[in-house]
Design an enzyme around this catalytic site. Structure first.
Site, PDB file in Angstrom:
ATOM      1  CG  ASP A  29      -1.918  -1.108   1.213  1.00 14.85           C
ATOM      2  OD1 ASP A  29      -2.750  -1.200   2.135  1.00 14.85           O
ATOM      3  OD2 ASP A  29      -1.871  -1.892   0.240  1.00 14.85           O
ATOM      4  CD  GLU A  31       6.188   1.778  -5.267  1.00 17.15           C
ATOM      5  OE1 GLU A  31       6.753   2.360  -4.319  1.00 17.15           O
ATOM      6  OE2 GLU A  31       6.564   1.861  -6.446  1.00 17.15           O
ATOM      7  CE1 TYR A  32      -3.859   3.799  -4.434  1.00 18.87           C
ATOM      8  CE2 TYR A  32      -3.412   2.444  -6.363  1.00 18.87           C
ATOM      9  CZ  TYR A  32      -4.198   3.375  -5.698  1.00 18.87           C
ATOM     10  OH  TYR A  32      -5.323   3.885  -6.328  1.00 18.87           O
ATOM     11  CE  LYS A 109     -31.694 -13.291  -4.702  1.00 21.15           C
ATOM     12  NZ  LYS A 109     -31.656 -12.168  -3.751  1.00 21.15           N
ATOM     13  CE  LYS A 280     -27.699 -15.799 -13.120  1.00 26.75           C
ATOM     14  NZ  LYS A 280     -26.641 -14.783 -13.365  1.00 26.75           N
TER      15      LYS A 280
HETATM   16  N1  LIG Z   1     -25.242 -14.312  -9.645  1.00 28.83           N
HETATM   17  C1  LIG Z   1     -26.410 -13.709  -9.838  1.00 28.83           C
HETATM   18  O1  LIG Z   1     -27.036 -13.794 -10.862  1.00 28.83           O
HETATM   19  C2  LIG Z   1     -26.941 -12.859  -8.735  1.00 28.83           C
HETATM   20  C3  LIG Z   1     -26.194 -12.714  -7.571  1.00 28.83           C
HETATM   21  N2  LIG Z   1     -26.648 -11.952  -6.551  1.00 28.83           N
HETATM   22  C4  LIG Z   1     -27.833 -11.316  -6.627  1.00 28.83           C
HETATM   23  N3  LIG Z   1     -28.242 -10.567  -5.570  1.00 28.83           N
HETATM   24  C5  LIG Z   1     -28.630 -11.418  -7.802  1.00 28.83           C
HETATM   25  C6  LIG Z   1     -29.883 -10.799  -8.068  1.00 28.83           C
HETATM   26  C7  LIG Z   1     -30.345 -11.101  -9.299  1.00 28.83           C
HETATM   27 BR1  LIG Z   1     -31.971 -10.456 -10.067  1.00 28.83          BR
HETATM   28  S1  LIG Z   1     -29.293 -12.125 -10.157  1.00 28.83           S
HETATM   29  C8  LIG Z   1     -28.168 -12.190  -8.837  1.00 28.83           C
END
Ligand SMILES: NC(=O)c1cnc(N)c2cc(Br)sc12
Length: 312
Positions: A29, A31-32, A109, A280
């Site tokens: 830090d 150096e930064y 999430k 997903k």
């Molecule tokens: N990885 C993800 O897609 C993701 C991660 N954290 C969150 N709070 C949310 C909310 C939505 Br809407 S997507 C997502």
């Protein structure tokens, strides 16, 4: 001399990237800080060289009276929720009935504040809150203070990157200890502290809150030339964005359930709060086949951890 200034700006931006995105600083830090002060002095001598991508201009000058409203180019949708294995299996059945066998991308999430970062030709030009999903608040000057957010990326890409701004648990504890010492009201949790910090009208206050960000989606995948969520995330890494590396590809819903089981038992060991797991469909073509309901994608679901009993 302009050459020397540009070289210093690039060098310090790279040091920010190493420290705040890769978490592997290559210089101490001290150096930064020494180089940053050298750059501040040089930019004062040559003001024309103080571009808006210089690391010295992350903390803007002006204090705003309010945040302007900004319509999102593409809506920031929410996720439908699942609260148990049965609901996740029902989601999996709906998916396979519609598009056949799929791989799932499992991501933590993050319990923070959803933000959208707009880049034009590789420069960070605007940052907004989710708001109601259609219209958000322009909090660009506050988001510029988050050192994990690149002010400029190598390639001249134009797109919106979405993610979650958050406050690490340690920063939350430290902030509340400071507030307690001053007899001020405390934040309930890191999520409220992050939201409260990004709602500050004076960027100098946001800059002191040690916020960070995890990015997890883009509004236009063609720029990244990605055919899956997994590839899109790896491309975001390559372009210099901070993503969450606990993500895992699962080849069926049982593997998703195992991942959820693991993080149910290990999330307290993370240095940031999570409130669930996002699942997903990995292949973009299958996401497109499934599309969206009015509020959320059919190809994703958020498993929510049971609310923790508050130990009083
Ligand atoms: N990885 C993800 O897609 C993701 C991660 N954290 C969150 N709070 C949310 C909310 C939505 Br809407 S997507 C997502």
């Amino acid at each position: 001399m302009e050459e020397k200034i540009k070289e210093l700006q690039d060098r310090l931006n790279r040091y920010n990237y190493e420290y705040h995105v890769l978490d592997t600083p290559s210089v101490p830090d001290s150096e930064y800080d020494r180089l940053l002060h050298e750059l501040i002095a040089l930019e004062e001598q040559y003001p024309a060289s103080k571009t808006d991508t210089s690391p010295t201009v992350r903390v803007g000058g002006e204090v705003m009276s309010r945040f302007e409203k900004v319509a999102h180019d593409t809506p920031m949708l929410s996720l439908s929720n699942a609260f148990n294995a049965e609901e996740l299996r029902a989601f999996d059945k709906r998916v396979r009935d519609m598009v056949g066998e799929v791989d799932y991308m499992c991501e933590l999430k993050i319990d923070g504040l959803a933000v959208s970062l707009k880049y034009e030709a590789g420069r960070f030009v605007q940052g907004t809150t989710r708001g109601d999903g259609t219209v958000g608040e322009n909090i660009t000057s506050n988001l510029r203070t988050i050192k994990a957010i690149p002010l400029e990326i190598k390639n001249p890409l134009s797109f919106e990157v979405r993610g979650e701004a958050y406050m690490p648990k340690a920063s939350f504890e430290k902030l509340n200890a400071e507030k307690e010492g001053k007899g001020e009201g405390l934040f309930q949790n890191p999520r409220n502290a992050a939201a409260g910090s990004l709602r500050q009208l004076d960027p100098k206050l946001a800059a002191r809150r040690n916020l960070s960000v995890f990015l997890y989606s883009v509004n236009d995948l063609t720029e990244l030339e990605a055919v899956s969520q997994s590839e899109a995330m790896d491309r975001l890494d390559q372009e210099g964005f901070k993503t969450n590396h606990e993500r895992r590809l699962a080849d069926d819903i049982e593997a998703v359930l195992e991942y959820i089981e693991y993080w149910t038992n290990h999330r307290n060991g993370l240095d940031y709060d999570i409130d669930g797991i996002v699942v997903k469909v990995n292949e973009i073509s299958k996401q497109e086949q499934m599309g969206f309901t009015a509020k959320s994608p059919r190809w994703a679901i958020a498993y929510k951890f049971p609310a923790e009993e508050v130990v009083t």
